[in-house]
Design a protein around this motif. Structure first.
Motif, PDB file in Angstrom:
ATOM      1  N   ILE A  79       0.822  -1.208   0.000  1.00 55.41           N
ATOM      2  CA  ILE A  79       0.000   0.000   0.000  1.00 55.41           C
ATOM      3  C   ILE A  79       0.859   1.262   0.000  1.00 55.41           C
ATOM      4  CG2 ILE A  79      -1.734   1.329   1.275  1.00 55.41           C
ATOM      5  CD1 ILE A  79      -2.839  -1.205   0.011  1.00 55.41           C
ATOM      6  N   VAL A  80       1.843   1.328   0.896  1.00 50.52           N
ATOM      7  CA  VAL A  80       2.658   2.545   0.989  1.00 50.52           C
ATOM      8  C   VAL A  80       3.577   2.702  -0.222  1.00 50.52           C
ATOM      9  CG1 VAL A  80       2.547   2.657   3.503  1.00 50.52           C
ATOM     10  CG2 VAL A  80       4.394   1.388   2.428  1.00 50.52           C
ATOM     11  N   GLY A 169       1.611   7.381   3.582  1.00 57.98           N
ATOM     12  CA  GLY A 169       2.266   7.332   2.277  1.00 57.98           C
ATOM     13  C   GLY A 169       2.121   8.647   1.523  1.00 57.98           C
ATOM     14  N   ILE A 170       0.951   9.254   1.629  1.00 54.93           N
ATOM     15  CA  ILE A 170       0.721  10.554   0.996  1.00 54.93           C
ATOM     16  C   ILE A 170       1.446  11.660   1.754  1.00 54.93           C
ATOM     17  CG2 ILE A 170      -1.049  12.293   0.477  1.00 54.93           C
ATOM     18  CD1 ILE A 170      -2.965  10.023  -0.091  1.00 54.93           C
ATOM     19  N   LEU A 171       1.477  11.529   3.084  1.00 54.96           N
ATOM     20  CA  LEU A 171       2.069  12.570   3.921  1.00 54.96           C
ATOM     21  C   LEU A 171       3.572  12.697   3.701  1.00 54.96           C
ATOM     22  CD1 LEU A 171       1.649  14.633   6.231  1.00 54.96           C
ATOM     23  CD2 LEU A 171       2.121  12.763   7.834  1.00 54.96           C
ATOM     24  N   VAL A 172       4.283  11.570   3.678  1.00 58.33           N
ATOM     25  CA  VAL A 172       5.750  11.628   3.609  1.00 58.33           C
ATOM     26  C   VAL A 172       6.324  11.244   2.251  1.00 58.33           C
ATOM     27  CG1 VAL A 172       5.955  11.192   6.078  1.00 58.33           C
ATOM     28  CG2 VAL A 172       5.988   9.272   4.506  1.00 58.33           C
ATOM     29  N   LYS A 173       5.503  10.682   1.368  1.00 62.24           N
ATOM     30  CA  LYS A 173       5.865  10.403  -0.030  1.00 62.24           C
ATOM     31  C   LYS A 173       6.928   9.318  -0.202  1.00 62.24           C
ATOM     32  CE  LYS A 173       5.122  15.222  -1.457  1.00 62.24           C
ATOM     33  NZ  LYS A 173       5.723  16.363  -2.174  1.00 62.24           N
ATOM     34  N   ARG A 174       7.365   8.688   0.858  1.00 66.47           N
ATOM     35  CA  ARG A 174       8.375   7.629   0.782  1.00 66.47           C
ATOM     36  C   ARG A 174       7.894   6.436   1.587  1.00 66.47           C
ATOM     37  NH1 ARG A 174       9.711  10.559  -2.571  1.00 66.47           N
ATOM     38  NH2 ARG A 174      11.770  11.443  -3.066  1.00 66.47           N
ATOM     39  N   ALA A 178       7.086   6.146   5.531  1.00 64.01           N
ATOM     40  CA  ALA A 178       5.681   5.931   5.909  1.00 64.01           C
ATOM     41  C   ALA A 178       5.567   4.787   6.912  1.00 64.01           C
ATOM     42  CB  ALA A 178       4.846   5.641   4.668  1.00 64.01           C
ATOM     43  N   VAL A 179       6.277   3.682   6.647  1.00 64.91           N
ATOM     44  CA  VAL A 179       6.279   2.554   7.582  1.00 64.91           C
ATOM     45  C   VAL A 179       6.922   2.981   8.897  1.00 64.91           C
ATOM     46  CG1 VAL A 179       7.167   0.232   8.012  1.00 64.91           C
ATOM     47  CG2 VAL A 179       6.304   0.837   5.740  1.00 64.91           C
ATOM     48  N   GLY A 180       8.001   3.757   8.790  1.00 67.13           N
ATOM     49  CA  GLY A 180       8.662   4.263   9.996  1.00 67.13           C
ATOM     50  C   GLY A 180       7.743   5.137  10.825  1.00 67.13           C
TER      51      GLY A 180
END
Length: 281
Positions: A79-80, A169-174, A178-180
């Motif tokens: 997903i991310v 995923g949208i917030l940090v783009k990576r 995102a998992v972190g």
């Protein structure tokens, strides 16, 4: 809806990492069946997990959904990374140029989340049904179809968790970040829970009061959907009774937990849309 799903699965079709992670995920779900083959044969001590009742109906619905939920991190990576690739390969901008609105873009991702969650739930249902029909001591229809609410809880849990992953995923783009971010959120919730135990340690029913507060946090609410099933086993209860311990916890799927996770799912999807709408692409 079908058009948007077709677009997303077309992208995933050519993403090798997503295909590998999906195969690993569903392969691990299937491997739950291997638990039935685990045997301990050490001198006079002989123990077969399948004989312990873990695959008995209706307990199997609880046990398998709990175990399968642990593996959800593999699909979270899909997903991310799906969202991160939109920025890396600039397909997001191209989709918008081609006429896809930002609302439709978010809906396409959410529909993909629903599709993955539904497929996972059906897969767990089939695996559990087959294992139960083979190993369960109780095969009456009424017993088989009881406790199926754990499948609903499993579906809601996946939708909520993947929606959270989509937002980060949208917030940090990576994808790695995102998992972190989700891991950091988990640590923050755990630390706050520990803080509540420390501040309320002198009060009566401390655990109940802490749980009453923590149930409104997203990851805690998702965890509460399917509680640990091990202490529910007859063998475990028998041992506990022999040493003077009793389990009084409720293992049922609570509607309040479903509602809380559903609200968080809406919040994550709405924030994803609000963030994308505000962001200059």
């Amino acid at each position: 809806m079908l058009r948007l799903l077709t677009i997303e699965f077309h992208k995933l079709k050519y993403n090798k990492a997503s295909k590998v992670l999906s195969i690993i995920y569903f392969g691990l779900l299937t491997s739950i069946a291997l638990i039935a083959a685990i045997k301990f044969d050490i001198g006079p001590v002989k123990f077969h997990l399948a004989d312990a009742g873990i695959f008995n109906f209706p307990y199997i619905w609880h046990f398998n959904t709990y175990m399968a939920a642990i593996l959800k991190f593999f699909l979270l990576l899909v997903i991310v990374s799906m969202m991160a690739n939109e920025y890396s390969y600039k397909t997001l901008k191209q989709n918008l140029i081609d006429g896809l609105s930002k609302k439709e873009f978010i809906l396409s991702k959410f529909y993909t989340v629903l599709a993955f969650s539904l497929i996972s739930t059906l897969f767990v249902f089939i695996v559990s049904l087959v294992l139960g029909l083979i190993y369960s001591d109780y095969n009456e229809f009424a017993i088989i179809v009881s406790d199926l609410e754990y499948l609903l809880a499993f579906f809601i849990k996946l939708v909520g968790f993947f929606s959270m992953g989509l937002f980060f995923g949208i917030l940090v783009k990576r994808s790695a970040f995102a998992v972190g971010a989700i891991v950091v959120w988990l640590i923050a919730e755990s630390m706050f829970k520990g803080y509540l135990f420390w501040t309320l340690k002198s009060a009566k029913n401390t655990s109940e009061k802490v749980d009453a507060i923590m149930q409104f946090f997203p990851l805690e609410a998702m965890a509460n959907l399917i509680k640990e099933p091990f202490s529910r086993l007859g063998a475990v209860k028998s041992v506990a009774n022999q040493i003077g311990e009793t389990f009084t916890k409720s293992y049922s799927v609570e509607f309040s937990n479903i509602l809380i996770v559903s609200v968080w799912t809406f919040i994550f999807i709405y924030l994803s849309y609000a963030l994308l709408k505000k962001r200059d692409l």
